[in-house]
Design a protein around this motif. Structure first.
Motif, short mmCIF file in Angstrom:
data_model
loop_
_atom_site.label_atom_id
_atom_site.label_comp_id
_atom_site.label_asym_id
_atom_site.label_seq_id
_atom_site.Cartn_x
_atom_site.Cartn_y
_atom_site.Cartn_z
N PHE A 1 1.11 -1.25 0.27
CA PHE A 1 -0.33 0.27 0.44
C PHE A 1 1.17 0.88 0.19
O PHE A 1 0.36 2.62 -0.62
CB PHE A 1 -1.34 0.04 1.29
N VAL A 2 2.01 1.50 0.95
CA VAL A 2 2.94 2.14 0.54
C VAL A 2 3.42 2.38 -0.99
O VAL A 2 3.23 3.99 -1.85
CB VAL A 2 4.16 1.93 1.30
N GLU A 3 3.99 1.68 -2.10
CA GLU A 3 3.72 1.81 -3.51
C GLU A 3 3.13 2.37 -3.69
O GLU A 3 2.86 3.23 -4.51
CB GLU A 3 4.22 0.15 -3.96
N LEU A 4 1.96 1.99 -3.63
CA LEU A 4 0.41 2.33 -4.26
C LEU A 4 0.32 4.24 -4.60
O LEU A 4 0.03 4.81 -5.80
CB LEU A 4 -1.04 1.51 -3.77
N ALA A 5 0.75 4.70 -3.78
CA ALA A 5 0.87 6.17 -3.05
C ALA A 5 1.77 6.66 -3.78
O ALA A 5 2.09 8.10 -3.88
CB ALA A 5 0.56 6.17 -1.69
N PRO B 1 4.78 16.11 0.53
CA PRO B 1 2.65 15.58 0.70
C PRO B 1 2.54 16.25 2.36
O PRO B 1 3.55 15.81 3.36
CB PRO B 1 3.25 14.07 0.72
N ILE B 2 1.01 15.56 2.47
CA ILE B 2 1.02 15.33 3.93
C ILE B 2 0.36 14.44 4.09
O ILE B 2 -0.78 13.59 3.33
CB ILE B 2 -0.06 16.56 4.70
N GLU B 3 0.08 13.99 5.38
CA GLU B 3 -0.75 12.55 5.85
C GLU B 3 -2.03 12.92 6.96
O GLU B 3 -1.93 13.81 7.63
CB GLU B 3 0.35 10.88 6.06
N ILE B 4 -2.83 12.55 6.39
CA ILE B 4 -4.41 12.39 7.40
C ILE B 4 -4.22 11.45 8.03
O ILE B 4 -4.76 10.00 7.45
CB ILE B 4 -5.28 12.90 6.08
N GLY B 5 -4.64 11.07 9.16
CA GLY B 5 -4.53 10.29 10.13
C GLY B 5 -3.44 9.15 10.35
O GLY B 5 -3.30 8.33 9.77
N SER B 6 -2.35 9.89 10.97
CA SER B 6 -1.10 8.81 10.30
C SER B 6 -0.37 7.50 11.73
O SER B 6 -0.09 6.98 11.25
CB SER B 6 0.24 9.85 10.77
N GLY B 7 -1.69 7.88 12.62
CA GLY B 7 -1.41 6.74 13.50
C GLY B 7 -0.55 6.51 14.30
O GLY B 7 -0.43 7.58 15.14
N LEU B 8 0.01 5.89 14.05
CA LEU B 8 1.15 5.60 15.03
C LEU B 8 2.60 5.35 13.85
O LEU B 8 4.04 5.53 14.54
CB LEU B 8 1.36 3.88 15.55
N GLY B 9 2.63 6.47 12.87
CA GLY B 9 3.97 6.11 11.84
C GLY B 9 4.06 5.50 11.40
O GLY B 9 5.20 5.89 10.53
N ASP B 10 3.70 4.38 11.09
CA ASP B 10 3.99 3.29 9.71
C ASP B 10 4.76 3.24 8.78
O ASP B 10 5.30 3.36 8.12
CB ASP B 10 3.60 1.99 9.92
N ALA C 1 4.10 6.37 7.74
CA ALA C 1 4.79 8.13 7.57
C ALA C 1 6.30 7.51 7.46
O ALA C 1 6.71 8.34 6.41
CB ALA C 1 3.98 8.52 8.50
N LEU C 2 6.94 7.17 7.91
CA LEU C 2 8.04 6.68 7.99
C LEU C 2 8.68 5.95 6.55
O LEU C 2 9.76 6.52 6.38
CB LEU C 2 8.69 5.71 9.60
N GLU C 3 7.83 5.08 6.09
CA GLU C 3 8.12 4.32 4.78
C GLU C 3 7.87 6.03 3.66
O GLU C 3 8.61 6.29 2.39
CB GLU C 3 7.51 3.41 4.30
N TRP C 4 6.99 6.24 3.68
CA TRP C 4 6.85 7.47 3.14
C TRP C 4 7.53 8.44 2.69
O TRP C 4 8.10 9.53 0.92
CB TRP C 4 4.99 7.96 2.51
N ALA C 5 8.07 9.13 4.36
CA ALA C 5 8.78 9.89 3.71
C ALA C 5 10.39 10.05 2.97
O ALA C 5 11.57 11.62 3.32
CB ALA C 5 9.32 10.45 5.19
#
Length: 236
Positions: free
Chosen positions: A28-32, A40-49, A51-55
């Motif tokens: 799902f990281v790869e899809l985005a 970019p901005i992530e809406i609803g990052s939860g625990l950050g899993d 975010a760490l990969e997209w960053a």
């Protein structure tokens, strides 16, 4: 202002459990990734899993969270990541921004006024930028686990596309993802009434079943899936 509904403790337990599904997350990281852009901005990052990969793919990245307790944990986890900004954000809101994209996974289904929430995401993104969404698919799969985690709906391609269009976005891509995951989720949560937490079932599926599912779906899009993935553009 609409806040995410449901038991926050249960939501956090589910997030922690699903964090072990590494192959699922990487897919799902790869899809985005192709749509993130430079800021970019992530809406609803939860625990950050995520975010760490997209960053890793952007010079700057903003992670957000609505729940105060999870926001504290998110800030603590990402404190040593200088390229990631962490902030509180509730949807809908009236803020305007110049982000290259807004990405939001498994958040929209928690929000009563999802069209207004999508409009808020649109206002955060510069013209031509992308709004990237994943939501759970098919109302017939609504289970006690959905209710406990605050889901107010599940989607089809048609209903998600309609909401994005009503929010002033132009749908560019939309498809189902993880067909076998829908069957597994339905049996586990609807028939056996289990919660999708860490355990042998999640690990076996993520290790043995999901890689094959991903390979097949990269060749041919399935007519159903556990999730709906969509990309829409902010009109220029």
């Amino acid at each position: 202002m609409a806040e995410i509904t449901g038991d926050q403790r249960v939501q956090s337990e589910v997030l922690e459990g699903l964090a072990t599904a590494v192959n699922h997350r990487r897919w799902f990281v790869e899809l985005a990734v192709p749509y993130l852009g430079d800021n970019p901005i992530e809406i609803g990052s939860g625990l950050g899993d995520y975010a760490l990969e997209w960053a890793e793919y952007a010079p700057r990245f903003t992670a957000t969270e609505a729940d105060p307790d999870r926001l504290v944990r998110l800030k603590e986890r990402l404190a040593d990541q200088p390229k990631i900004d962490v902030r509180e954000m509730l949807l809908p809101h009236s803020e305007r921004g110049d982000y290259s994209a807004a990405v939001s996974y498994n958040v929209l289904e928690h929000i009563e006024d999802h069209v207004l929430a999508l409009s808020s995401m649109r206002e955060l993104v510069r013209p031509g930028g992308a709004v990237v969404i994943i939501v759970p698919a098919f109302q017939f799969a609504m289970s006690p686990a959905d209710i406990a985690t605050g889901h107010v709906r599940r989607y089809t391609k048609k209903t998600l596309a309609a909401a994005m269009t009503e929010a002033g976005l132009t749908v560019e891509k939309i498809h189902y993802a993880n067909a076998l995951g829908l069957l597994g989720y339905f049996m586990a949560t609807k028939v056996f009434r289990l919660m999708p937490k860490e355990g042998p079932m999640v690990k076996i599926y993520d290790t043995l079943v999901l890689p094959a599912t991903k390979t097949v779906e990269q060749v041919a899009r399935p007519p159903f899936g556990q999730s709906v993935f969509a990309v829409a553009r902010v009109p220029a």
